[in-house]
Design an enzyme around this catalytic site. Structure first.
Site, PDB file in Angstrom:
ATOM      1  N   ASP A 171       0.852  -1.189   0.000  1.00 56.17           N
ATOM      2  CA  ASP A 171       0.000   0.000   0.000  1.00 56.17           C
ATOM      3  C   ASP A 171       0.883   1.232   0.000  1.00 56.17           C
ATOM      4  O   ASP A 171       1.945   1.228   0.622  1.00 56.17           O
ATOM      5  CB  ASP A 171      -0.826   0.042   1.285  1.00 56.17           C
ATOM      6  CG  ASP A 171      -2.010  -0.874   1.201  1.00 56.17           C
ATOM      7  OD1 ASP A 171      -2.481  -1.110   0.089  1.00 56.17           O
ATOM      8  OD2 ASP A 171      -2.461  -1.342   2.263  1.00 56.17           O
ATOM      9  N   ASP A 219      -4.660  -2.909   5.601  1.00 55.94           N
ATOM     10  CA  ASP A 219      -5.013  -2.474   6.953  1.00 55.94           C
ATOM     11  C   ASP A 219      -6.511  -2.465   7.209  1.00 55.94           C
ATOM     12  O   ASP A 219      -6.961  -2.566   8.333  1.00 55.94           O
ATOM     13  CB  ASP A 219      -4.402  -1.099   7.268  1.00 55.94           C
ATOM     14  CG  ASP A 219      -4.710  -0.089   6.190  1.00 55.94           C
ATOM     15  OD1 ASP A 219      -5.534  -0.394   5.305  1.00 55.94           O
ATOM     16  OD2 ASP A 219      -4.134   1.016   6.220  1.00 55.94           O
ATOM     17  N   ASP A 259      -9.533  -5.356   3.005  1.00 53.45           N
ATOM     18  CA  ASP A 259      -8.269  -5.971   2.581  1.00 53.45           C
ATOM     19  C   ASP A 259      -8.187  -7.437   2.990  1.00 53.45           C
ATOM     20  O   ASP A 259      -7.347  -8.184   2.488  1.00 53.45           O
ATOM     21  CB  ASP A 259      -7.072  -5.243   3.217  1.00 53.45           C
ATOM     22  CG  ASP A 259      -6.896  -3.839   2.670  1.00 53.45           C
ATOM     23  OD1 ASP A 259      -7.268  -3.629   1.500  1.00 53.45           O
ATOM     24  OD2 ASP A 259      -6.397  -2.965   3.398  1.00 53.45           O
TER      25      ASP A 259
END
Ligand code: ATP
Length: 724
Positions: A293, A595, A599
């Site tokens: 990410d 997070d 996800d």
């Protein structure tokens, strides 16, 4: 609602105990000591000592007794070390929860929750105790751990929620009814004991040990029979055979392996990577692709507004802000009011993007608290990654003010007018072009760009389509978010280590590309693309794709191009699952970071799911590793340790097996050439060599974590044989 007081909490902890599940099998040192007697080695040595004693070989007897104690002691120390490494790991990953106590919101360790506590739960949280819901907004809970049912359950006021289950959407307040072993999960004692699965390496080693043991038994039986037939004394033949079998059976291997893995996990934890399952410590060494990410993992997620565009002008934000500009004035108001963060003694509580907007307001002496008195918020349409915008509605002077902020392209689609030269005008094609030009200019400089808009309404009903329509475009803000320390170097290291890195972000492609360039992930990729399909070639030719482009491809098409993609922009969390699947199908061993709640499927699917320490409990639950410091560089460090573990295991296994078989062949050879009575090694020699010159060095090799060079080699092929 003020919740419990400190005194009440103390009393209740005394009465009900801590909120934790009693582990069924707590490993004590006595247990570890007793476990040593399950080792056949110990019993063979015991038999040898008894025989020596009765034959009257006093010296041999004492040597063997010494070795017996030595091996029990060594096994005990090593296992004890492994157990305490695992115990300290558990302590590092202590879950926390939010409660209201004495009228204040506090974050406390979940084990300190008591009956009567007032919990505040939101999307992503793990419920710490059984509780009754007293306020709820769109609350959905995943109770699969209790019921096996994977579809989330809706929960309303009055419903019960249970410890160990997960909030997958909405939020609530709830009063704790039961804690610890009294909770439903405690009752059915489906304790969260980690499942002791064997890792592939452990399986490989176990089967190796089995095969070698069978071979050892065959050879020693042969030596025994041959020795007896050649007329040697029963005692010498028996003792030599016993000693040889102790030597040839690589009993200590699985133990040293476990210790190496456990100690490796401990090393990783010291480097801020908490490995939840042993298998992950091992798989890390094989990772060939990391999907990371952007915000928070590669960059600091400490936003700072540096550019503003409004009313046809660009402002650089330094110390003071000129509030005479009407557009600027309005823009700042939207920044501060359409905002859920808070600024408490210069600290941001909430989303860093929104925090940056509050700080911007602060620089112009605009306080959210004061402004909200005049512009009372009556409604909010929430921000989600899917919507990419947020709107709040405020009542002011008998009118309703609609304030929106979000991704530029999303906001522009909802605007019909704009502020230009202090007037509100209808927006022309040229205006849109100009706004997009400025947007791209900001994005090219790696700024995260938000657009802001507003409108007034006489009346307000909750018809969302009407609210976010025909807005007046006010301006853009550009926020800087610097890369984290060491990330650039870590990415450089990945290249040398044969590991590919791709960045995934919800941000726009231009900002994403600019940041990827700074980090070294993207280097003006002009790859030699071997793609014949012109549509696909067009999409991936610059190494960047957006979520929409990804959606336009079939699974097969995506797999064809996935090798060439370095940056995924405007991506939704749900799309990560597709990315993981495609990469895995292409043969990569994939590590994926995440997070949020959305996800979780991708984290589960990846070979290594990596959750951020600051992320949601749902993500942590689904992952194999938790990064305490949210830093990409930590992943690379963990991969290095993973490779060291594997290398060490290979080294000590080879060492072990080769020395063992050296002894056997030496004895076999001398047996044939010079006979049993003149063996070069006596039983006690063989035993001493085994304990002192084999087990100890092998354990030392296993625990040598100072080897930096492994990162420059190729990733480990999981199909590799332990003994090549
Ligand atoms: P990453 O996936 O790396 O975290 P991101 O934070 O940009 O990137 P999202 O949080 O999904 O990803 O945001 C997507 C877009 O939505 C952002 O690029 C921004 O334009 C817009 N956005 C982000 N936060 C807010 C917010 N609080 N209010 C309104 N719009 C926002």
């Amino acid at each position: 609602m003020i919740g419990l007081s400190n005194i009440e909490v103390e009393e209740r902890i005394k009465k009900y105990g801590y909120n934790e599940l009693k582990e069924k099998k707590k490993v004590t040192w006595v247990k570890i000591l007793l476990r040593q007697f399950s080792n056949i080695l110990v019993w063979i040595l015991f038999a040898a000592s008894v025989i020596s004693f009765f034959i009257g070989e006093v010296l041999n007897f004492w040597v063997i007794i010494f070795l017996l104690f030595f091996i029990i002691f060594l096994g005990f120390i090593q296992e004890y070390k492994a157990e305490s490494a695992m115990e300290s790991l558990k302590k590092i990953v202590q879950p926390t929860t939010r409660v209201i106590r004495d009228g204040k919101v506090r974050k406390i360790p979940s084990r300190e929750v008591v009956p009567g506590d007032l919990l505040i739960l939101e999307m992503g949280d793990k419920i710490p105790a059984d509780a009754e819901v007293i306020e709820a907004i769109n609350l959905k809970v995943d109770e699969s751990i209790l019921t096996g049912e994977s579809i989330p359950t809706n929960k309303n006021v009055g419903d019960e929620i249970f410890a160990g289950t997960l909030v997958v959407s909405g939020k609530c307040k709830a009063i704790v009814t039961k804690t610890g072993m009294n909770t439903k999960i405690g009752q059915i004692s489906k304790a969260i004991e980690s499942i002791k699965e064997k890792t592939p390496l452990q399986q490989k080693i176990n089967s190796l040990v089995k095969r070698l043991s069978i071979l050892a038994i065959i050879i020693t039986t042969f030596i025994f029979i041959f020795g007896l037939l050649s007329g040697s004394s029963l005692y010498i033949v028996l003792m030599t055979t016993l000693a040889l079998s102790v030597g040839a059976i690589p009993e200590a291997l699985p133990l040293i392996l476990t210790i190496t893995l456990a100690y490796g996990m401990y090393q990783m934890a010291k480097n801020n990577a908490i490995v939840k399952r042993m298998i992950a410590a091992e798989t890390l060494g094989s990772v060939t692709f990391i999907c990371a990410d952007k915000t928070g993992t590669l960059t600091k997620n400490q936003m700072q507004v540096e550019k503003i565009y409004t009313n046809g002008r660009i402002y650089d934000i330094n110390a003071k802000i000129n509030l005479r500009d009407k557009g600027l004035n309005l823009l700042l108001k939207i920044c501060v009011l359409c905002n859920n963060a808070e600024l408490k003694s210069d600290k941001i509580i909430g989303d860093p993007t929104e925090g940056a907007l509050l700080i911007l307001g602060h620089k112009a002496n605009i306080s959210k608290d004061k402004l909200e008195k005049d512009y009372k918020r009556v409604y909010e349409i929430m921000f989600t990654s899917e919507r990419k915008m947020m709107t709040t509605i405020h009542k002011h002077a008998e009118k309703y003010l609609i304030l929106s902020k979000g991704a530029t392209e999303v906001i522009l689609k909802r605007c019909k007018y704009l502020i230009k030269e202090d007037k509100i005008k209808e927006m022309s094609e040229d205006d849109i072009k100009q706004i997009l030009q400025i947007n791209n200019k900001f994005a090219n400089d790696a700024y995260r760009v938000l657009a802001l808009a507003y409108k007034e309404m006489e009346n307000f009903d909750k018809n969302l389509n009407e609210i976010e329509k025909d807005l007046i475009f006010v301006g853009l803000v550009g926020m800087a978010d610097a890369p984290k320390e060491n990330v650039r170097e870590a990415i450089e290291l990945c290249k040398k280590a044969g590991i590919r890195v791709a960045m995934i972000t919800g941000d726009n492609p231009i900002t994403a590309k600019a940041i990827a360039k700074r980090l070294g992930i993207y280097e003006n990729q002009k790859v030699d693309i071997e793609i014949k399909n012109p549509k696909l070639l067009e999409i991936v030719k610059d190494g960047i794709i957006t979520g929409d482009e990804l959606n336009s491809m079939s699974d097969e098409e995506f797999e064809e191009v996935v090798d060439y993609i370095y940056v995924y922009a405007r991506t939704l969390p749900e799309q990560k699952l597709r990315i993981v699947k495609a990469l895995k199908n292409k043969g990569y061993i994939v590590a994926m970071t995440g997070d949020g709640v959305n996800d979780a499927p991708a984290l589960k699917k990846a070979d290594i799911g990596i959750a951020m320490g600051s992320g949601s409990d749902v993500a942590k639950e689904a992952s194999d590793i938790i990064l305490q410091d949210d830093n990409f560089a930590t992943i690379v460090e963990a991969i290095k340790i993973g490779r060291i573990i594997y290398d060490n295991i290979k080294c000590f296994t080879t060492y072990f097996v080769s020395t063992n078989y050296c002894e056997i062949f030496l004895i076999l050879l001398s047996l044939f050439l010079i006979g049993v009575d003149y063996l070069p090694l006596l039983a006690t020699h063989i035993l001493l060599i085994n304990m002192v010159a084999e087990d100890l060095p092998a354990a030392t090799i296993g625990l040598d974590f100072s080897r930096e060079d492994v990162i420059y080699k190729k990733p480990i092929n999981p199909k590799d044989k332990i003994l090549g």
